[in-house]
Design an enzyme around this catalytic site. Sequence first.
Site, mmCIF file in Angstrom:
data_model
loop_
_atom_site.group_PDB
_atom_site.id
_atom_site.type_symbol
_atom_site.label_atom_id
_atom_site.label_comp_id
_atom_site.label_asym_id
_atom_site.label_seq_id
_atom_site.Cartn_x
_atom_site.Cartn_y
_atom_site.Cartn_z
ATOM 1 N N ILE A 1 -0.379 -1.831 -1.055
ATOM 2 C CA ILE A 1 -1.823 -1.741 -0.866
ATOM 3 C C ILE A 1 -2.381 -2.912 -0.072
ATOM 4 C CG2 ILE A 1 -4.033 -1.474 -2.088
ATOM 5 C CD1 ILE A 1 -2.107 0.915 -2.161
ATOM 6 N N HIS B 1 -1.440 -3.953 -12.806
ATOM 7 C CA HIS B 1 -2.176 -4.837 -13.703
ATOM 8 C C HIS B 1 -1.391 -5.144 -14.973
ATOM 9 C CE1 HIS B 1 -5.343 -3.385 -11.018
ATOM 10 N NE2 HIS B 1 -5.921 -4.527 -11.277
ATOM 11 N N LEU C 1 -11.033 -19.998 -20.591
ATOM 12 C CA LEU C 1 -10.399 -18.867 -21.275
ATOM 13 C C LEU C 1 -9.300 -18.252 -20.413
ATOM 14 C CD1 LEU C 1 -10.281 -16.999 -23.709
ATOM 15 C CD2 LEU C 1 -12.042 -15.576 -22.628
ATOM 16 N N CYS D 1 -2.421 -0.649 -6.616
ATOM 17 C CA CYS D 1 -3.371 -1.655 -6.167
ATOM 18 C C CYS D 1 -2.594 -2.793 -5.517
ATOM 19 C CB CYS D 1 -4.223 -2.151 -7.347
ATOM 20 S SG CYS D 1 -5.801 -2.883 -6.855
ATOM 21 N N LYS E 1 -14.338 1.045 -14.900
ATOM 22 C CA LYS E 1 -15.497 0.185 -14.738
ATOM 23 C C LYS E 1 -16.538 0.426 -15.824
ATOM 24 C CE LYS E 1 -13.792 -1.535 -10.976
ATOM 25 N NZ LYS E 1 -14.338 -1.327 -9.641
ATOM 26 N N ARG F 1 -8.725 -12.083 -15.352
ATOM 27 C CA ARG F 1 -9.030 -11.962 -13.917
ATOM 28 C C ARG F 1 -10.495 -12.316 -13.679
ATOM 29 N NH1 ARG F 1 -8.365 -12.364 -8.596
ATOM 30 N NH2 ARG F 1 -9.043 -10.555 -7.403
#
EC number: 2.1.1.14
Length: 759
Positions: A435, A698, A18, A730, A116, A519
């Site tokens: 980062i 992201h 996937l 990030c 999360k 990811r």
Amino acid sequence: MAITHNLGFPRIGANRELKFALEAYWNKQASYDALNETAKRLRQTHLQQQSNLNYVPVGDFSLYDQVLDMSFTLGNVPERAQAKEANTLDQYFRVARGRSGHESDCQCVQAGEMTKWFDTNYHYIVPEVTADTDFSLDASRLLDQILEAQATHPQVKPVIIGPVTYLWLCKEKDSASKLDLLERLLPVYGELLNVLSQQGVEWVQIDEPILVTELDRDWVYAFHQAYHHLKSAPIKLLLTTYFGQLQENLQLACELPVAGLHLDAVNARDEVPRLVDWLPTHKILSLGVVNGRNIWKADLNSLLDWLEPVAARLKDRLWLAPSCSLLHVPVDLNKEQKLDSETTSWLSFALQKLEEIRLLAQAINHGRDSVADALAENAAAIASRKNSTRVHKAEVKNAISNITTTLGERNSHYKVRAEKQRSKLKLPAFPTTTIGSFPQTPEIRKVRQALRQGNLTEDEYQTLIEKEIRYSIEQQEALGLDVLVHGEAERNDMVEYFGEQLGGFVFTQFAWVQSYGSRCVKPPIILGDITRPKPMTVKWTQYAQSLTQKPMKGMLTGPVTILNWSFVRDDQPRKDTCLQLALAIREEVQDLEKAGVRIIQIDEAALREGLPLRRAQWQHYLDWAVESFRITANGVADDTQIHTHMCYSEFNDIIESIAHMDADVITIETSRSDMELLDVFDHFKYPNEIGPGVYDIHSPNIPSEQAIVELMNKAAQRVPADRLWVNPDCGLKTRKWEEVVPALKNMMSAAATLRQAAL
């Protein structure tokens, strides 16, 4: 007869099919039909792999995220993603990642906020609501998957997120009260259940994991309101909880008008006797008896000793399942060909966990003799691990027992340290940095793969990695960044890289799990007591520093993040394992300082996700988590600057503990939330320096200079400008250089504008 079922299956595929299909689609290298064909093939494979179950889950498969799927099922799509020319999939990926791969750059939008999923390392897309939000049903995705599954399996169990948990997950974008929307939401859920009934579905798994959290009176009332509204639906509801205990919500869960209840019996075994006593006799009880979040083999004989009396009372009202969705574990242990046989005998991945469920049901339904050989093999493996010298090391346990409070103390207060650091580093106002990681290009991956396959010598590998580091430094020098990083070309993953060099870990080839979207991560396995045989990062950092006169950050992953992003041993408290990690990483910090590195970043991206789901248990966790960080960080001189980084979590409610970590500089994610995470600083005066992430790495979207300046100005309203840094939110490993360079150019221009305005 005990009934077997599953709450959800890993969607990525045993070979990450996937992931690669999604990325090919986004990169315009594959069509929608190709993506859809891969998805369909994966679903069919997963159904076949679960065919021994009485009920198989359907709707647990997602192209990106199950919460985002539920938002689209309920018609709750942000207006910015609803361009008329965009089809549903374009809209879906716009919310997920800021754009669809088959749209032009001018159709970029702000991606949905990501955080999360409870206390796991899975990220979901946060649903958005306003006071004007309306809901409307689009069951097409779920119905398509049901029809597909019913062709080969007669008993399918659709999986949906329950209405109360869905609203609890939502973020209010104006003055809306989430619970005020429940009356608008429930008719859509009722319509959905009717549609599923018409499709011949008998049972629906309706997930309400917030039942394992502390609920105030309004949320308890919302459960009563919701399920009394839905009880008229001509379908059986399995109310599903996981990740913790019901505690004060146990009676509520028993009394709701549903046909069955699932309990995470790994975390809440002590509540099973009360449930057996209290649950009405017309309801089934599903017990999650195999750990769906860790990879250790279940002790089947011990489980049967406990389960057999329960089964004798419940008879055909007993269902058996993993504790939660198997989304959080790898697919198949049998793919691992390089693990030693002893280690393999201790482990269990998704397919093996389903086999454990089958064996337990077989033993209960037909007696232990029917699976005697399997039970004997299981008992031998459990005993082998318990007694292994690979697991227990006396010298490590002695080091833990000798920890004192002085290990976690810096020599001086932050204000004293800050003056020494400014004098030594001589950084400008609004210092700029990144980062840690830079793009992990195909060339870098090929180099690492060639080394693993024996096609490169260590010297050849070092030369090629040094070339990549040199390129990274050249790019940063050209951009004008103030504090540089070496780019982490040698690192496969921020946790796995360290685990490979620490004693007490083992590693897999194919044990991938989904973190978000495409990811995937391959968590290391903490097998035993942890040691640090030799320095892990010093050589690469020294090389990078030799290429520049600017300060170079040493980049480390902190003990709490290594703990939370690994498969952790279950035979000792997590605190003890974390303290072992702290002592190991402390040695690395001190070696970096000895090598002349004056800025050291210790990432604790996963600090918050380790929080227990109940606030009453938070302080105990935070005490040992912060202690572990301080032990790691605080064996250095005042003029060595310690950074830490945290991303994609809500920090406002633990800000005092974050401040107690006493890092000189903290960098956090704030871009997707439009700096809302900084609202806490209206009331809490954060004492040290902070770098609010100014663009969302992201998403492939490139932020403008103006957008970055505006975000930093918002930050400056809450934090003194002389304590602000400018940085992405990030690491940049998942991005491409052609995205990174223009984004950082805009970031540097924004920093120049901020400095000029401050004159």
